[in-house]
Design a protein around this motif. Structure first.
Motif, PDB file in Angstrom:
ATOM      1  N   ALA A   7      69.736 100.827  -3.855  1.00 24.35           N
ATOM      2  CA  ALA A   7      70.516  99.785  -3.196  1.00 24.35           C
ATOM      3  C   ALA A   7      70.813 100.201  -1.760  1.00 24.35           C
ATOM      4  N   GLN A   8      70.637  99.257  -0.850  1.00 28.10           N
ATOM      5  CA  GLN A   8      70.916  99.495   0.565  1.00 28.10           C
ATOM      6  C   GLN A   8      71.604  98.245   1.112  1.00 28.10           C
ATOM      7  N   GLY A   9      72.939  98.226   1.066  1.00 24.76           N
ATOM      8  CA  GLY A   9      73.670  97.039   1.492  1.00 24.76           C
ATOM      9  C   GLY A   9      73.391  95.879   0.557  1.00 24.76           C
ATOM     10  N   ASN A  10      72.928  94.782   1.117  1.00 22.66           N
ATOM     11  CA  ASN A  10      72.618  93.590   0.319  1.00 22.66           C
ATOM     12  C   ASN A  10      71.160  93.560  -0.131  1.00 22.66           C
ATOM     13  N   TYR A  11      70.492  94.693  -0.048  1.00 19.41           N
ATOM     14  CA  TYR A  11      69.075  94.767  -0.415  1.00 19.41           C
ATOM     15  C   TYR A  11      68.842  95.879  -1.433  1.00 19.41           C
ATOM     16  N   VAL A  12      67.780  95.721  -2.212  1.00 18.48           N
ATOM     17  CA  VAL A  12      67.348  96.751  -3.147  1.00 18.48           C
ATOM     18  C   VAL A  12      65.882  97.045  -2.873  1.00 18.48           C
ATOM     19  N   THR A  13      65.544  98.323  -2.775  1.00 21.11           N
ATOM     20  CA  THR A  13      64.155  98.734  -2.574  1.00 21.11           C
ATOM     21  C   THR A  13      63.611  99.345  -3.851  1.00 21.11           C
ATOM     22  N   PHE A  14      62.494  98.823  -4.325  1.00 21.11           N
ATOM     23  CA  PHE A  14      61.799  99.370  -5.487  1.00 21.11           C
ATOM     24  C   PHE A  14      60.748 100.366  -5.006  1.00 21.11           C
ATOM     25  N   TYR A  15      60.700 101.524  -5.631  1.00 21.94           N
ATOM     26  CA  TYR A  15      59.717 102.552  -5.283  1.00 21.94           C
ATOM     27  C   TYR A  15      58.726 102.710  -6.433  1.00 21.94           C
ATOM     28  N   THR A  16      57.439 102.634  -6.119  1.00 19.85           N
ATOM     29  CA  THR A  16      56.392 102.977  -7.075  1.00 19.85           C
ATOM     30  C   THR A  16      55.623 104.156  -6.476  1.00 19.85           C
ATOM     31  N   ALA A  17      54.580 104.603  -7.145  1.00 20.70           N
ATOM     32  CA  ALA A  17      53.824 105.757  -6.651  1.00 20.70           C
ATOM     33  C   ALA A  17      53.142 105.478  -5.315  1.00 20.70           C
ATOM     34  N   ASP A  18      52.828 104.209  -5.052  1.00 11.46           N
ATOM     35  CA  ASP A  18      52.042 103.918  -3.845  1.00 11.46           C
ATOM     36  C   ASP A  18      52.640 102.862  -2.916  1.00 11.46           C
ATOM     37  N   ARG A  19      53.848 102.365  -3.224  1.00  9.99           N
ATOM     38  CA  ARG A  19      54.419 101.354  -2.334  1.00  9.99           C
ATOM     39  C   ARG A  19      55.922 101.248  -2.493  1.00  9.99           C
ATOM     40  N   LYS A  20      56.544 100.616  -1.466  1.00  4.35           N
ATOM     41  CA  LYS A  20      57.968 100.298  -1.494  1.00  4.35           C
ATOM     42  C   LYS A  20      58.098  98.786  -1.316  1.00  4.35           C
TER      43      LYS A  20
END
Length: 233
Positions: free
Chosen positions: A150-163
């Motif tokens: 979570a980053q403020g009002n956003y969520v970043t999903f992390y996989t092995a090869d991308r965000k």
């Protein structure tokens, strides 16, 4: 499909009666029967479950108070002798509201409602999520997600090869992910348990990155991750 459930009722005979009903229904598996919210809290820390049959009027804490206070609780079917709580119950998005004395016919109807709910949300049937980013929806398999941040009002999903970043709260994301596969070690992170390669101090090694463990949640997090799989000298 099996729905794992816990029955909580401060009247032992009522709890025993509900367990007797549940035992007659093939897709319900009763993990435990307990008498108050404190005991229920301990059980849920030890083993995530799908469904709670939860009494409302109990000592120490009511079922409604427990449901409001517990982070990311399982789905709930209220069982109570008091009809006046029905509106509050449905405002909390419970699956059903059973008024005592509960007949088997009414219990079965509630159980079937739970079956219908979970059958459309089984990870085995729908093992992915669509994430809205920019002008498109990206499909991501649950198993490919390393963690979400979570980053403020956003969520970043992390996989092995991308965000992949999306406008969302971590709580709304957590509700879309299978609870047995993802845990929250810190207020800003959700982690795929299957992707954790090591635990070092207050950090989880996930892929090539580290995710912090909150000191307030460390005991619970380690219990979930290790789950009797710790090999000692």
């Amino acid at each position: 499909m099996t729905i794992q459930c816990v029955i909580t009722d401060d009247e032992p005979l009522a709890g025993k009666g509900l367990k007797g009903y549940a035992d007659k229904i093939g897709f319900l598996e009763v993990i435990a029967v307990c008498e108050d919210a404190i005991e229920l809290n301990t059980i849920l820390k030890q083993q995530p479950v799908d469904l709670l049959f939860l009494d409302i009027e109990m000592p120490y804490m009511t079922g409604i108070e427990f449901l409001k206070s517990y982070p990311n609780p399982p789905k709930v079917i209220f069982t109570t002798a008091y009809e006046q709580y029905a509106i509050q119950g449905f405002e909390l998005d419970v699956l059903d509201y059973l008024v005592k004395p509960v007949s088997f016919e009414r219990f079965l109807k509630a159980a079937n409602k739970a079956y219908d709910y979970f059958s459309t949300r089984q990870p085995g049937e729908q093992p992915y999520i669509f994430i809205k980013t920019d002008s498109k929806l990206e499909k991501v398999l649950f198993n490919d997600i390393l963690f979400a941040e979570a980053q403020g009002n956003y969520v970043t999903f992390y996989t092995a090869d991308r965000k992949i970043m999306t406008h969302a709260t971590l709580k709304s994301v957590q509700e879309k992910l299978p609870p047995r596969q993802f845990l929250q070690p810190h207020k800003s992170y959700l982690v795929n348990i299957n992707q954790i390669s090591a635990i070092e101090g207050n950090m989880l090694h996930v892929g090539k990155q580290d995710v912090p463990i909150s000191k307030y949640q460390k005991e619970e997090v380690l219990e979930r991750i290790l789950n009797n799989k710790l090999l000692k000298k």
